[in-house]
Design an enzyme around this catalytic site. Structure first.
Site, PDB file in Angstrom:
ATOM      1  N   SER A  89       1.468   3.470  -3.426  1.00 13.23           N
ATOM      2  CA  SER A  89       0.998   4.478  -4.383  1.00 13.23           C
ATOM      3  C   SER A  89      -0.398   4.966  -4.051  1.00 13.23           C
ATOM      4  O   SER A  89      -1.220   4.219  -3.510  1.00 13.23           O
ATOM      5  CB  SER A  89       0.973   3.889  -5.796  1.00 13.23           C
ATOM      6  OG  SER A  89       2.261   3.556  -6.218  1.00 13.23           O
ATOM      7  N   GLU A 141      13.981  -3.585  -4.029  1.00 15.01           N
ATOM      8  CA  GLU A 141      13.095  -3.912  -5.146  1.00 15.01           C
ATOM      9  C   GLU A 141      13.803  -3.743  -6.480  1.00 15.01           C
ATOM     10  O   GLU A 141      13.688  -4.554  -7.381  1.00 15.01           O
ATOM     11  CB  GLU A 141      11.861  -3.000  -5.089  1.00 15.01           C
ATOM     12  CG  GLU A 141      10.805  -3.352  -6.133  1.00 15.01           C
ATOM     13  CD  GLU A 141       9.644  -2.351  -6.152  1.00 15.01           C
ATOM     14  OE1 GLU A 141       9.747  -1.296  -5.511  1.00 15.01           O
ATOM     15  OE2 GLU A 141       8.658  -2.645  -6.833  1.00 15.01           O
ATOM     16  N   GLY A 160       0.821  -1.209   0.000  1.00 16.45           N
ATOM     17  CA  GLY A 160       0.000   0.000   0.000  1.00 16.45           C
ATOM     18  C   GLY A 160       0.850   1.250   0.000  1.00 16.45           C
ATOM     19  O   GLY A 160       0.982   1.916   1.029  1.00 16.45           O
ATOM     20  N   GLU A 169      12.052   6.472 -16.139  1.00 12.21           N
ATOM     21  CA  GLU A 169      12.533   7.852 -16.049  1.00 12.21           C
ATOM     22  C   GLU A 169      13.128   8.105 -14.655  1.00 12.21           C
ATOM     23  O   GLU A 169      14.125   8.811 -14.525  1.00 12.21           O
ATOM     24  CB  GLU A 169      11.386   8.828 -16.338  1.00 12.21           C
ATOM     25  CG  GLU A 169      11.006   8.890 -17.815  1.00 12.21           C
ATOM     26  CD  GLU A 169      10.432   7.578 -18.345  1.00 12.21           C
ATOM     27  OE1 GLU A 169       9.673   6.917 -17.610  1.00 12.21           O
ATOM     28  OE2 GLU A 169      10.765   7.207 -19.490  1.00 12.21           O
ATOM     29  N   SER A 210       9.696   4.157 -12.184  1.00 11.77           N
ATOM     30  CA  SER A 210       9.584   4.198 -13.648  1.00 11.77           C
ATOM     31  C   SER A 210      10.975   4.330 -14.259  1.00 11.77           C
ATOM     32  O   SER A 210      11.935   4.711 -13.579  1.00 11.77           O
ATOM     33  CB  SER A 210       8.721   5.391 -14.070  1.00 11.77           C
ATOM     34  OG  SER A 210       9.450   6.589 -13.868  1.00 11.77           O
TER      35      SER A 210
END
Lengths: 379, 384
Positions: free
Chosen positions: B129, B244, B127, B371, B369
């Site tokens: 985002s 991660e 939990g 980016e 991401s």
């Protein structure tokens, strides 16, 4: 499995970096060294011999040091980092490699001994106008009269062909296949010229020129040429890696220091993201180069051929990416002869086209794509 | 510099290969091989099989079920698992909350949660985002307010992968609304059966139900479910996301996909030089990625990741996407049969190709991401 260098290898890198860095870490020195013929510094060549670098790949019986591919790769990386103009790759690794692979004991001792001592420069006269990146010869032909052999035809471009004391020449044999010959440089008709990366090449013409068969007379050595070319491809990849390892930090330093619109260029994400992509290309290439060098150390020619193709494809793609971006991120300054980056990119380009570019190797790999299920680098 | 595995490493690899190919349920491995979706029961069963052999959570501290392996052994374990099409242990449990509790949790939390987390007795959800806090995670707005011994949680989480299976959810919540963005965040563990907690499915462009919204309406959470320091959640989140990033370069799986499609669709590309070249190019790039994974593993000393590890997620996701694109192109018009049933004359891989291609667009978005990865490289590695 281990991707680390041992202490001796680290020491070799330090020593090599010291020698070539002293000569060329100031890019202006490289620029001066390639200005006049022979396009490199003869005294630097002698110093490289003194340090044992020129004899590195050859056995001790032949006057060399008997080091392995990892060591040669280290030297090539360091030469690439400063784009040293001395013809290590084409004279020692390629031409010397052919003498080592094919020559008789006597030829090896004589030719490689002189090469290792810095007394002689070798060149491999192989490419022919209209053909390239092959293992065989076609347009230069060998003729036999008793024990005497002669060569006729044109080799071009021959890296450092005008300076070479001894030419290793490939020629189509009367009975088919390709043989190798030793020719005294001075006995061929030679026209030297600069290449776009500042070094030298030549047109070398033979017209019934006397030649000595390298190894057994009349023996087809296409397979040996091919393997030495593959080893040279992997060493060229090491050299290209060194050049890319120079380009990235040089570019990032420029982005940090150069100001436009009152701020450093590094404040523009459009630029920093492209530098990040250069890093990705460089690290992937580094892994591939280490791997291919270790495959050469294992020594199976079939595996070496495959690794040479794969690393050449990676280096070609990455070298173009990193080289082109290094110029673009610098802007106009990198277009000038007085700044290093443009010429490093030119050298990467020359290496890319020395023994087959990415497209050439991809075509070979694509042809074989159905012959295996999956690649296993640890197989 | 040594390419070959040592004798010990080779023996270890054989042991792993033997285990993964003989002890893990055949149906589960086939489901993975064919790129189909695993059921919750299959995910749980696979992890329990691994856990019983000490192979589910090797990176945890040894006292909580971890293994005292070298980085190369970890690498081999992972490679062999992917090679055998064994589902990798649930990332939320094995890679995320387990290491966090082991590092930051109280003794009680460790005893309560770690064994159940390793064995997938608890199926964890993430939990983090929120609708307005994606790449800018510190912008999260879900609040936890102290009320007696409890926390009362209100707000909404989103993109909760497999939240429909979740028993518990680890959350980042705002516990100090007045502090600067990162400073007022804490981590709470929340039982998903709590009153006021609701999981709502999100349908994705592949038509599947993989992610969810999780809504909190005055959900009461016992005070002891705080992990680490109050308002220390951002440091924990960075620890978790750092773990991660290393874990998301599925080069082995992508390699299996290419190998499989070469076997299934050779007639489609055998006479097509352009397609052959695409396959050869992708295989070569995957080789470079796999070698980089090895180089990073072999050169990571004392548990510190090699800087090049940051390229793994970036390139790994790009290649995963490129391969799914190739498979769909090979399927051609047959890819439109995505909704066809088993009586269809189209093959299973052709029908699956479109949804998989669409689904994998996520790979360059999640886990930081691409980016964000470029930002990390340019800032932390290149100093820009």
């Amino acid at each position: 499995m281990d991707f680390l260098y041992d202490d001796e290898q680290d020491a070799l890198r330090e020593a090599t970096r010291g020698l070539v860095g002293k000569a060329y870490s100031d890019y202006e020195n490289r620029r001066q060294a390639v200005k006049d013929d022979p396009g490199f510094d003869e005294q630097q060549w002698a110093r490289m011999a003194e340090m044992g670098l020129l004899g590195l790949p050859f056995s001790e019986e032949d006057g060399g040091v008997g080091a392995g591919p990892v060591e040669i790769g280290i030297v090539c990386q360091e030469l690439g980092r400063v784009i040293a103009p001395e013809p290590y790759l084409t004279s020692v690794v390629l031409a010397g490699g052919l003498v080592s692979a094919v020559g008789t004991a006597e030829q090896r001792q004589e030719v490689l001994g002189a090469l290792s001592a810095g007394e002689s420069v070798l060149a491999f006269a192989h490419d022919e106008p209209g053909r390239g990146w092959t293992a065989g010869a076609e347009k230069v032909t060998a003729a036999q009269d008793g024990d005497a052999w002669t060569l006729t035809g044109v080799k071009e471009p021959v890296p450092h062909g005008a300076r070479a004391d001894v030419l290793v020449v490939s020629a189509a044999l009367p009975g088919g296949g390709t043989g190798l010959f030793l020719v005294e440089g001075a006995t061929a008709e030679r026209t030297g010229y600069p290449t776009y990366d500042g070094t030298r090449a030549a047109k070398v013409s033979f017209d019934g020129t006397a030649a000595t068969p390298l190894g057994g007379p009349g023996v087809d050595v296409t397979a040996s040429i091919s393997t030495v070319q593959d080893i040279t491809r992997v060493m060229a990849a090491n050299q290209a890696l060194g050049a890319m390892q120079f380009l990235l930090p040089t570019t990032t330093e420029y982005l940090r220091n150069r100001k436009q619109f009152g701020v450093p260029l590094s404040t523009f994400q459009a630029l920093t993201f492209r530098a990040a992509d250069m890093y990705v290309s460089l690290e992937l290439t580094h892994s591939m180069v280490d791997w291919a060098t270790m495959v050469v150390a294992k020594g199976d020619p079939v595996e070496v051929a495959d690794a040479a193709r794969r690393v050449s494809l990676q280096v070609s793609t990455a070298g173009r990416h990193v080289g082109q971006e290094a110029i673009q991120l610098h802007g106009g300054i990198a277009m000038t002869m007085e700044y290093s980056v443009g010429m490093v990119m030119a050298h990467l380009t020359a290496l890319d086209h020395l023994l087959g570019d990415g497209g050439h190797h991809l075509r070979e790999l694509a042809g074989a794509v159905t012959t295996y299920e999956a690649l296993d680098p640890l197989a | 510099m040594q390419l070959a595995l040592s004798d010990e490493e080779r023996a270890f690899r054989d042991e792993m290969r033997e285990f993964f190919t003989t002890k893990v349920d055949e149906d589960i491995r086939r489901t993975v091989a064919e790129g189909r979706e695993l059921t919750k029961d299959q995910i749980v069963e696979a992890q329990r099989t691994l856990n019983a052999a000490g192979l589910a959570v090797p990176r945890w501290p040894v006292e909580w079920g971890g293994q005292d392996w070298t980085e190369i052994q970890f690498h081999i374990w992972h490679e062999e698992m992917e090679r055998a099409c064994v589902p990798t242990p649930l990332a939320f449990n094995a890679g995320m909350i387990g290491p966090v509790i082991a590092q930051f949790g109280t003794e009680e939390q460790k005893k309560e949660f770690l064994p159940k987390t390793a064995n997938l007795d608890i199926f964890w959800s993430q939990g983090f985002s929120e609708p307005d806090a994606g790449s800018d995670l510190a912008g999260l707005r879900t609040t936890a307010v102290r009320d007696g011994d409890d926390w009362v949680v209100n707000g909404q989480k989103t993109w909760t992968t497999l939240g429909q299976y979740g028993d518990w959810i680890f959350t980042l919540v705002r516990t100090d609304p007045d502090a600067k963005k990162q400073a007022g965040i804490s981590m709470l563990l929340i039982d998903m059966t709590s009153e006021g907690l609701e999981v709502r499915p999100i349908q994705l462009i592949d038509g599947g139900h993989e992610v969810n919204e999780v809504w909190f309406d005055n959900v009461r959470v016992p005070g002891e479910n705080l992990v680490g320091e109050l308002n220390g959640g951002w440091g924990i989140a960075k620890f978790l996301l750092g773990n991660e990033r290393v874990g998301v370069a599925p080069s082995g799986i992508t390699k299996r996909v290419i190998a499989r499609i070469k076997g299934l669709a050779e007639d489609r590309f055998a006479d097509d030089p352009l397609l052959r070249a695409r396959i050869a190019q992708l295989e070569n790039e995957l080789l470079a990625l796999e070698l980089t994974t090895m180089r990073v593993a072999a050169n990571s000393l004392d548990g510190k990741p090699h800087p090049a590890s940051s390229v793994l997620k970036l390139k790994g996701s790009e290649l995963q996407q490129a391969v799914s694109e190739l498979v769909l192109d090979l399927a051609g018009p047959a890819g439109l049969g995505s909704g066809a049933g088993d009586d269809s004359d189209l093959t299973e891989w052709e029908r699956a190709a479109g949804p998989i291609y669409l689904n994998l667009r996520k790979a360059s978005i999640y886990g930081g991401s691409n980016e964000v990865q470029r930002q990390i490289i340019s800032r932390n590695i290149l100093g820009l």
